[in-house]
Design a protein around this motif. Sequence first.
Motif, short mmCIF file in Angstrom:
data_model
loop_
_atom_site.label_atom_id
_atom_site.label_comp_id
_atom_site.label_asym_id
_atom_site.label_seq_id
_atom_site.Cartn_x
_atom_site.Cartn_y
_atom_site.Cartn_z
N ALA A 148 0.82 -1.15 -0.09
CA ALA A 148 -0.03 -0.08 0.01
C ALA A 148 0.96 1.18 0.07
O ALA A 148 0.45 2.27 -0.52
CB ALA A 148 -0.77 -0.05 1.38
N GLY A 149 1.92 1.28 0.53
CA GLY A 149 2.88 2.52 0.52
C GLY A 149 3.91 2.41 -0.50
O GLY A 149 4.67 3.24 -0.75
N PHE A 150 3.66 1.53 -1.46
CA PHE A 150 4.53 1.26 -2.62
C PHE A 150 6.14 1.09 -2.47
O PHE A 150 7.10 1.37 -3.13
CB PHE A 150 4.49 2.71 -3.47
CG PHE A 150 3.18 2.75 -3.96
CD1 PHE A 150 2.20 3.48 -3.34
CD2 PHE A 150 2.86 1.99 -5.29
CE1 PHE A 150 0.71 3.51 -3.74
CE2 PHE A 150 1.65 2.30 -5.72
CZ PHE A 150 0.40 3.18 -4.90
N GLY A 172 7.08 13.11 -7.95
CA GLY A 172 6.25 12.42 -7.17
C GLY A 172 6.51 11.09 -6.81
O GLY A 172 6.97 10.65 -7.77
N ARG A 173 6.21 10.54 -5.63
CA ARG A 173 6.72 9.41 -5.23
C ARG A 173 5.98 8.13 -6.14
O ARG A 173 6.63 7.18 -6.65
CB ARG A 173 6.43 8.77 -3.66
CG ARG A 173 6.93 7.51 -3.25
CD ARG A 173 6.90 7.47 -1.88
NE ARG A 173 7.74 8.42 -1.35
CZ ARG A 173 9.13 8.32 -1.05
NH1 ARG A 173 9.73 7.18 -1.44
NH2 ARG A 173 9.80 9.32 -0.48
N SER A 174 4.64 8.41 -6.31
CA SER A 174 4.02 7.48 -7.22
C SER A 174 4.50 7.15 -8.78
O SER A 174 4.66 6.33 -9.31
CB SER A 174 2.55 7.69 -7.23
OG SER A 174 2.27 9.13 -7.96
N GLU A 175 5.02 8.75 -9.10
CA GLU A 175 5.48 8.71 -10.54
C GLU A 175 6.86 7.93 -10.68
O GLU A 175 7.30 7.25 -11.51
CB GLU A 175 5.85 10.08 -10.94
CG GLU A 175 4.68 10.79 -11.29
CD GLU A 175 5.09 12.41 -11.60
OE1 GLU A 175 4.87 12.76 -12.64
OE2 GLU A 175 5.69 13.05 -10.69
N ALA A 176 7.88 7.93 -9.67
CA ALA A 176 9.02 7.35 -9.57
C ALA A 176 8.71 5.93 -9.11
O ALA A 176 9.55 5.24 -9.93
CB ALA A 176 9.65 7.86 -8.32
N VAL A 177 7.94 5.48 -8.46
CA VAL A 177 7.64 3.98 -8.45
C VAL A 177 7.36 3.32 -9.56
O VAL A 177 7.90 2.24 -10.14
CB VAL A 177 6.78 3.76 -7.35
CG1 VAL A 177 6.41 2.27 -7.23
CG2 VAL A 177 7.39 4.01 -5.71
N LYS A 178 6.39 4.00 -10.35
CA LYS A 178 5.82 3.51 -11.40
C LYS A 178 6.99 3.31 -12.58
O LYS A 178 6.86 2.58 -13.32
CB LYS A 178 4.67 4.37 -12.20
CG LYS A 178 4.04 3.84 -13.36
CD LYS A 178 2.62 4.73 -13.59
CE LYS A 178 2.05 3.94 -14.92
NZ LYS A 178 0.97 4.96 -15.17
N ALA A 179 7.92 4.52 -12.57
CA ALA A 179 8.89 4.52 -13.66
C ALA A 179 9.89 3.39 -13.42
O ALA A 179 10.47 2.58 -14.22
CB ALA A 179 9.64 5.94 -13.67
#
Length: 203
Positions: A148-150, A172-179
């Motif tokens: 949940a926290g990626f 953003g953290r969500s962008e970074a994790v997705k990349a």
Amino acid sequence: MIAFVYGNIDSLAEDNVVLDVGGMGINVNISADTASRLPRVGEAVKLYTYTSVKEDSFQLFGFLSAGDLEMFRKCIGVNGIGPKGALAILSALDADSLRYAIMSGDAKAISKAPGIGTRTAERLILELKDKIRIDDALIDRDIREYGAGFEPDDASPQKKEAVEALVSLGYGRSEAVKAVNAIEGLENMDSGAVLKAALKKMF
């Protein structure tokens, strides 16, 4: 009112498409993301639609999937966000990226949308975080991997370092994790190589 429209594309702009439906030109408002994924002028397409009716206007907002339309509906259900604001959000972020941002509390990514400030982005996250269903295959896959926290404890060191480096660069953290998650063969790369590969995917 109108669940979907199906017709040939007569003209296309970044925020609007005109469909020839039985000889009638139907104006449909679309996001930049939808526009980028539409077929060429003259080809047929089906758009799932939301109908906005006001005293002085009647507008259709169209999306290529029912899932995209669902995210749009969720956005306009948030106080202070109307159809145009929701469309701006889904132009800055596709539906998957918006789910990532909401679940990870990434107001910075959402506030990149024109006319959407940080407070509005935070309110959207607060109101929708418990309403996002993890039924999309891509999201479900990444949640299983990252939690949940990626940021799972068992994530490889190069993944963690690359994500933190991207965040420190202003992403953003969500962008970074997705990349980072999109990089192939990451297990055989050092953290510097992972960071370089991730940066390429940010553009």
